[in-house]
Design an enzyme around this catalytic site. Structure first.
Site, short mmCIF file in Angstrom:
data_model
loop_
_atom_site.label_atom_id
_atom_site.label_comp_id
_atom_site.label_asym_id
_atom_site.label_seq_id
_atom_site.Cartn_x
_atom_site.Cartn_y
_atom_site.Cartn_z
N ARG A 1 -9.19 106.73 -11.82
CA ARG A 1 -7.90 107.43 -11.57
C ARG A 1 -8.34 108.81 -10.79
O ARG A 1 -9.45 109.68 -11.22
CB ARG A 1 -7.26 107.63 -12.74
CG ARG A 1 -6.96 106.28 -13.49
CD ARG A 1 -5.82 106.65 -14.76
NE ARG A 1 -5.63 105.42 -15.37
CZ ARG A 1 -4.77 105.46 -16.76
NH1 ARG A 1 -4.58 106.46 -17.12
NH2 ARG A 1 -4.66 104.10 -17.05
N ARG B 1 -10.07 114.20 -19.51
CA ARG B 1 -9.70 113.62 -18.39
C ARG B 1 -10.59 113.56 -17.14
O ARG B 1 -10.94 114.26 -16.78
CB ARG B 1 -8.46 114.35 -17.86
CG ARG B 1 -7.23 113.78 -16.97
CD ARG B 1 -6.27 114.86 -16.45
NE ARG B 1 -5.45 115.15 -17.77
CZ ARG B 1 -4.44 114.54 -18.04
NH1 ARG B 1 -3.92 113.54 -17.26
NH2 ARG B 1 -3.64 114.89 -19.31
N GLU C 1 -2.85 111.98 -27.03
CA GLU C 1 -2.59 110.69 -26.59
C GLU C 1 -3.80 110.00 -26.40
O GLU C 1 -5.02 110.16 -25.84
CB GLU C 1 -2.03 110.41 -25.43
CG GLU C 1 -1.67 108.97 -24.78
CD GLU C 1 -1.27 108.87 -23.57
OE1 GLU C 1 -1.56 107.79 -22.84
OE2 GLU C 1 -0.79 109.94 -23.01
N SER D 1 -1.14 104.22 -25.13
CA SER D 1 0.22 103.96 -24.84
C SER D 1 0.27 102.34 -24.96
O SER D 1 -0.25 101.50 -24.13
CB SER D 1 0.55 104.42 -23.44
OG SER D 1 0.82 106.01 -23.44
N ARG E 1 -11.91 108.85 -25.31
CA ARG E 1 -11.03 109.54 -26.08
C ARG E 1 -11.18 109.26 -27.40
O ARG E 1 -11.17 110.23 -28.23
CB ARG E 1 -9.47 109.58 -25.75
CG ARG E 1 -9.28 109.97 -24.25
CD ARG E 1 -7.85 110.37 -24.35
NE ARG E 1 -7.43 110.98 -22.90
CZ ARG E 1 -6.36 111.65 -22.64
NH1 ARG E 1 -5.29 111.50 -23.32
NH2 ARG E 1 -6.10 112.36 -21.41
#
Length: 429
Positions: free
Chosen positions: A262, A277, A349, A352, A390
């Protein structure tokens, strides 16, 4: 992608759904383009009928020796042919414009999704586990003494720039063990089919799962047109693109462990330290393909699959339902799992889980045939099960000790040859 017929039938409901996402009404613009397209198609069909009639009369005029009528009719056929070609080309342009417009409009939230402008409107559903009480100030993952030898940002920056990391020794072994635990749990306990897929995909695959056209800047494209997947949701979901499945084959439940890429184009200044990130990371993804009637129950099931991983690892977490303003583009309802990170003293987070309804299926033309019925669009769901990096952060921060060592969850011991800790010097012991 939205169903244009549904917009025609109830434009007010379409605009109301957009309003819940904080967007302006679009039905008038959509329907004006749709009407112009349909008018051109009708005009082309009318012209085609006139051309066909004139073509039949050409031969009759020739047979009668009526040269004037013959020439008039032949000219009429040529005129209609040119009109049809022009109107068909314009209709195709309108059709492409309409499809592009529909591709850029987000999915409609389900009625039960809470109203809200941003993450402040999210609603907590439940919590599991109690955050540990430390008798020292807990550090973030990259500052823990035992982690530092195995987490090298300087070398990664030399190789690739910011937001990359080189992992070594004990840290990468724990990272690999986490991915293996996730896969084994999803396959053995949850009945998902392990799948290995490419990380380079064609453009149409990215369109199918709504990364394109709206979010092109968030992903990486190669010079020969392939795209690097931001998640294996892209590949797993597109395995049914263009298919008509038997109802008996559903649900299809898949999981894959892949590299993900990403650009993080919209996250300038966010989470710049550590590996929270990154441009390149690993994720164990879950994807389900279901009938419309089963999709909401499947959403709850997938959420529990993700929660089970955190519970196996003893990591405190909370489950929230995202509000209309914080929900992803393709989702009609989303649950986020947030894991407790003591180094940041907050929940962050880690997964999801979204149900997309038939939004992606329309883009991919993925359908199923009910027993004795006509083909209908499937429903698609996707979720992280979990983001491996994460999860590594959470394990390291929650297990850290005052001397800089890290106690590792018991669930990982079999994957680490019985080793239970990262010592303060970085060794796995």
């Amino acid at each position: 992608m939205h169903d244009i017929r549904a917009i025609r039938e109830n434009p007010a409901a379409f605009d109301a759904a957009l309003a819940r996402r904080g967007l302006s009404p679009l039905s008038s613009e959509v329907l004006a383009l749709d009407e112009a397209r349909r008018a051109l198609i009708h005009a082309a069909e009318t012209a085609q009928a006139a051309q066909n009639a004139a073509s039949k009369q050409v031969g009759a005029a020739k047979a009668k020796g009526d040269d004037a009528e013959f020439e008039r009719l032949r000219a009429l056929v040529a005129e209609k042919k040119a009109e049809i070609a022009a109107m068909t080309a314009e209709a195709d342009q309108k059709d492409a414009a309409l499809r592009d417009m529909l591709m850029r409009i987000p999915n409609s939230p389900l009625p039960e999704v809470p109203e809200g402008a941003d993450e402040a409107g999210n609603v907590e559903l439940r919590r599991w586990g109690t955050p540990r009480t430390f008798d020292f100030a807990p550090k973030e993952h990259f500052d823990i003494a035992g982690v530092k030898p195995g987490m090298d940002f300087a070398t990664a920056a030399k190789l690739s720039g910011s937001r990359f990391v080189v992992l070594r020794g004990a840290v990468i072994r724990v990272h690999r063990a986490l991915a293996q635990l996730m896969l084994d749990t999803h396959v053995g306990d949850h009945g998902l089919t392990e799948t290995w897929t490419p990380v380079l995909v064609k453009e149409e695959a990215m369109f199918g799962t709504n990364q394109l056209p709206k979010f092109a800047e968030d992903s990486y494209q190669t010079t020969n047109g392939w795209w690097l997947v931001p998640t294996s949701e892209v590949t797993l979901t597109n395995t049914v693109a263009g298919d008509i499945l038997d109802e008996a084959a559903l649900p299809i439940r898949m999981t894959a462990h892949t590299q993900c890429f990403r650009s993080e184009a919209g996250s300038a200044g966010k989470d710049t330290t550590g590996m929270l990130r990154q441009h390149q990371f690993e994720k164990v993804e879950m994807v389900s393909i279901t009938t419309p009637e089963a999709s909401l129950a499947e959403h709850e099931r997938m959420t529990r699959c993700a929660e089970a991983i955190l519970e196996k690892l003893g990591l405190p977490y909370r489950t929230i339902v995202l509000c209309t303003g914080d929900m992803g583009f393709g989702a009609t309802k989303t649950h986020d799992l947030e894991v407790w990170l003591p180094g940041q003293n907050t929940y962050r987070e880690i997964s999801s889980v979204s149900v997309c309804g038939d939004f992606q299926a329309r883009r991919m033309n993925a359908r199923y045939r009910p027993a004795g019925g006509k083909p209908e669009f499937v429903h698609t769901l996707n979720g992280s099960g979990l983001a491996v990096g994460r999860c590594l952060i959470a394990v390291l921060e929650n297990g850290q000790q005052a001397d800089g060592s890290v106690d590792l969850p018991e669930a990982l011991w079999p994957y680490l040859g019985g080793k239970r800790r990262i010592a303060a010097n970085g060794d796995l012991v």
